[in-house]
Design an enzyme around this catalytic site. Structure first.
Site, PDB file in Angstrom:
ATOM      1  N   GLY A  29       0.630  -1.113  -0.014  1.00 11.33           N
ATOM      2  CA  GLY A  29      -0.046  -0.094   0.025  1.00 11.33           C
ATOM      3  C   GLY A  29       0.716   1.214  -0.317  1.00 11.33           C
ATOM      4  O   GLY A  29       0.367   2.356   1.129  1.00 11.33           O
ATOM      5  N   SER A  33       1.611   3.555  -2.712  1.00 15.86           N
ATOM      6  CA  SER A  33       1.827   4.500  -3.730  1.00 15.86           C
ATOM      7  C   SER A  33       1.094   5.929  -3.557  1.00 15.86           C
ATOM      8  O   SER A  33       0.837   6.900  -3.578  1.00 15.86           O
ATOM      9  CB  SER A  33       0.617   3.715  -4.631  1.00 15.86           C
ATOM     10  OG  SER A  33      -0.949   3.529  -4.152  1.00 15.86           O
ATOM     11  N   ILE A  44       0.602   6.934   3.695  1.00 10.98           N
ATOM     12  CA  ILE A  44       0.949   7.129   5.229  1.00 10.98           C
ATOM     13  C   ILE A  44       2.985   5.954   3.972  1.00 10.98           C
ATOM     14  O   ILE A  44       4.105   5.660   4.568  1.00 10.98           O
ATOM     15  CB  ILE A  44       1.080   5.594   5.663  1.00 10.98           C
ATOM     16  CG1 ILE A  44       0.693   6.722   6.964  1.00 10.98           C
ATOM     17  CG2 ILE A  44       1.904   4.939   7.009  1.00 10.98           C
ATOM     18  CD1 ILE A  44      -0.133   6.401   8.061  1.00 10.98           C
ATOM     19  N   ASP A  53      -3.096  -7.648  -5.063  1.00 10.45           N
ATOM     20  CA  ASP A  53      -4.376  -6.980  -4.327  1.00 10.45           C
ATOM     21  C   ASP A  53      -3.455  -8.091  -2.403  1.00 10.45           C
ATOM     22  O   ASP A  53      -4.449  -9.786  -3.005  1.00 10.45           O
ATOM     23  CB  ASP A  53      -5.717  -7.529  -4.724  1.00 10.45           C
ATOM     24  CG  ASP A  53      -7.094  -7.520  -3.537  1.00 10.45           C
ATOM     25  OD1 ASP A  53      -6.759  -7.467  -2.391  1.00 10.45           O
ATOM     26  OD2 ASP A  53      -7.741  -7.640  -3.567  1.00 10.45           O
ATOM     27  N   ASN A  90       1.324  -2.475   5.506  1.00 10.98           N
ATOM     28  CA  ASN A  90       1.155  -1.217   5.339  1.00 10.98           C
ATOM     29  C   ASN A  90      -0.368  -0.917   4.601  1.00 10.98           C
ATOM     30  O   ASN A  90      -1.676  -0.430   5.445  1.00 10.98           O
ATOM     31  CB  ASN A  90       1.632  -0.050   4.821  1.00 10.98           C
ATOM     32  CG  ASN A  90       0.826   1.329   5.075  1.00 10.98           C
ATOM     33  OD1 ASN A  90       1.075   2.315   5.854  1.00 10.98           O
ATOM     34  ND2 ASN A  90       0.804   1.706   3.434  1.00 10.98           N
ATOM     35  N   SER A 107      -2.580   0.911  14.699  1.00  9.45           N
ATOM     36  CA  SER A 107      -2.771   2.285  14.832  1.00  9.45           C
ATOM     37  C   SER A 107      -3.900   2.095  16.661  1.00  9.45           C
ATOM     38  O   SER A 107      -3.616   0.635  17.099  1.00  9.45           O
ATOM     39  CB  SER A 107      -4.468   2.198  14.213  1.00  9.45           C
ATOM     40  OG  SER A 107      -5.935   2.963  14.555  1.00  9.45           O
ATOM     41  N   TYR A 112     -12.235  -2.261  11.276  1.00  9.77           N
ATOM     42  CA  TYR A 112     -11.197  -1.426  11.689  1.00  9.77           C
ATOM     43  C   TYR A 112     -10.493  -1.640  12.576  1.00  9.77           C
ATOM     44  O   TYR A 112      -9.623  -1.769  12.740  1.00  9.77           O
ATOM     45  CB  TYR A 112     -11.298   0.251  11.200  1.00  9.77           C
ATOM     46  CG  TYR A 112      -9.780   1.055  11.003  1.00  9.77           C
ATOM     47  CD1 TYR A 112      -9.117   0.533   9.326  1.00  9.77           C
ATOM     48  CD2 TYR A 112      -9.447   1.912  11.675  1.00  9.77           C
ATOM     49  CE1 TYR A 112      -7.952   0.765   9.377  1.00  9.77           C
ATOM     50  CE2 TYR A 112      -7.911   2.256  11.439  1.00  9.77           C
ATOM     51  CZ  TYR A 112      -7.382   1.780  10.458  1.00  9.77           C
ATOM     52  OH  TYR A 112      -5.931   2.442  10.474  1.00  9.77           O
ATOM     53  N   LYS A 127      -7.210  -3.730  13.357  1.00 10.87           N
ATOM     54  CA  LYS A 127      -5.875  -3.604  13.760  1.00 10.87           C
ATOM     55  C   LYS A 127      -5.690  -4.049  15.085  1.00 10.87           C
ATOM     56  O   LYS A 127      -4.425  -4.390  15.368  1.00 10.87           O
ATOM     57  CB  LYS A 127      -6.440  -2.230  14.161  1.00 10.87           C
ATOM     58  CG  LYS A 127      -5.835  -1.428  12.543  1.00 10.87           C
ATOM     59  CD  LYS A 127      -4.848  -1.387  11.982  1.00 10.87           C
ATOM     60  CE  LYS A 127      -5.045  -0.177  10.486  1.00 10.87           C
ATOM     61  NZ  LYS A 127      -3.884  -1.493  10.298  1.00 10.87           N
ATOM     62  N   ILE A 137      -2.971  11.164  10.730  1.00  8.34           N
ATOM     63  CA  ILE A 137      -1.950  11.601   9.536  1.00  8.34           C
ATOM     64  C   ILE A 137      -3.029  12.229   8.376  1.00  8.34           C
ATOM     65  O   ILE A 137      -3.806  11.896   8.068  1.00  8.34           O
ATOM     66  CB  ILE A 137      -1.189  10.227   9.738  1.00  8.34           C
ATOM     67  CG1 ILE A 137      -0.787   9.548  10.434  1.00  8.34           C
ATOM     68  CG2 ILE A 137       0.196  10.312   8.369  1.00  8.34           C
ATOM     69  CD1 ILE A 137       0.267  10.482  11.200  1.00  8.34           C
TER      70      ILE A 137
END
Length: 282
Positions: A27, A29, A32, A78, A105, A158, A171, A175, A204
């Site tokens: 991740g 591109s 973070i 993916d 990430n 996180s 989420y 995490k 962030i």
């Protein structure tokens, strides 16, 4: 505060602490992941930039890293698909002649209250943010074990692993699982001299935040945080470089919090200010 303001803090003079190392960052591109790739390149590491749906942005990060004097590649995958995650690790290793650093990430999040959740979005969050992290860490760890030279795995988790954010149950769950996965891996891989550590970023300044907030909201709410602003992507990148620095070899199974104080009881600051005013008044 623009989507690219995360680069406004200048990077420190490069120490090349990761010279000769080879890193795979999922991740990467944008956001973070991009910040980690740039800081690792600045420190001398060759980098593979994994992306899912932004090939043009990934190529842009490759060019930025190459401008820092290192080799860089972009690979689409993916990671919620275990076969694709394995192919990503294998291809990155082949391209760079091996791997020394794996950074998990990539994440996905869609926010709805539990009772209103679209289960397909809920599952997608779990699939990418939990299973995807596991697939990448497992495949990467096997590659490091086979090479027999030790190495580093960094899991971007996180504060919501332990701070439940309403509207983000999937989420939060993912995490929390990431943290236990990383700590368990740290125990299992210590004898192989593979260090596994966690980073907890705070709020962030990334393009992803603009999926949920308007620019004015980010500016206004960021100013209310203890440090007076949102975090910047390269600050997270510097944390990742620190954890992977050979001089940090006694650090494993640890969590590095880079959040500008967001997990502190910062709302109590207002009581402190009230007390100060009362003291000054007397």
């Amino acid at each position: 505060m623009s989507a690219e303001s995360s680069d406004s803090i200048p990077s420190t003079a490069p120490t090349r602490s990761l010279q000769g190392k080879r890193a795979l960052i999922s991740g990467a591109s944008r956001g973070i992941g991009r910040g980690i790739a740039l800081e690792m390149a600045q420190a001398g590491a060759s980098v593979t930039i994994n992306y899912h749906s932004n090939p043009e942005e990934a190529e842009g990060v490759v060019q930025e890293c190459e401008a820092l004097g290192v080799s860089a590649f972009a690979l689409g995958a993916d990671i919620s698909d275990s076969d694709q995650a394995q192919t990503l690790v294998d291809t990155a290793s082949d391209r760079m002649g091996g791997l020394d650093i794996i950074v998990s990430n990539a994440a996905y999040s869609d926010r709805h209250l539990m009772l209103e959740s679209d289960l397909s979005e809920f599952r997608r969050t779990i699939d990418v943010s939990m299973w995807g992290a596991f697939y990448l860490v497992r495949a990467g760890a096997q590659k490091l074990v086979d090479a027999g030279n030790g190495g580093n795995i960094v899991v971007i988790s996180s504060p919501h692993a332990h701070m439940p954010m309403p509207g983000a149950m999937a989420y939060n769950m993912a995490k929390a699982a990431n943290d236990q996965m990383a700590r368990t891996a740290a125990v299992e891989l210590a004898s192989q001299r593979i260090r596994v550590n966690i980073i907890h970023p705070g709020w962030i300044d990334t393009p992803g935040e603009r999926k949920f907030f308007q620019e004015e909201t980010l500016r206004a709410e960021g100013a209310k945080l203890p440090w007076g602003r949102l975090g910047q992507i390269r600050e997270i990148g510097r944390g990742a470089v620190f954890l992977c620095d050979p001089k940090s070899e006694y650090i494993t199974g640890s969590t590095l919090t880079i959040d500008g104080g967001i997990q502190l009881p910062w709302r109590e600051m207002y009581r402190v200010e009230e007390a100060r005013r009362e003291t000054n008044a007397t």
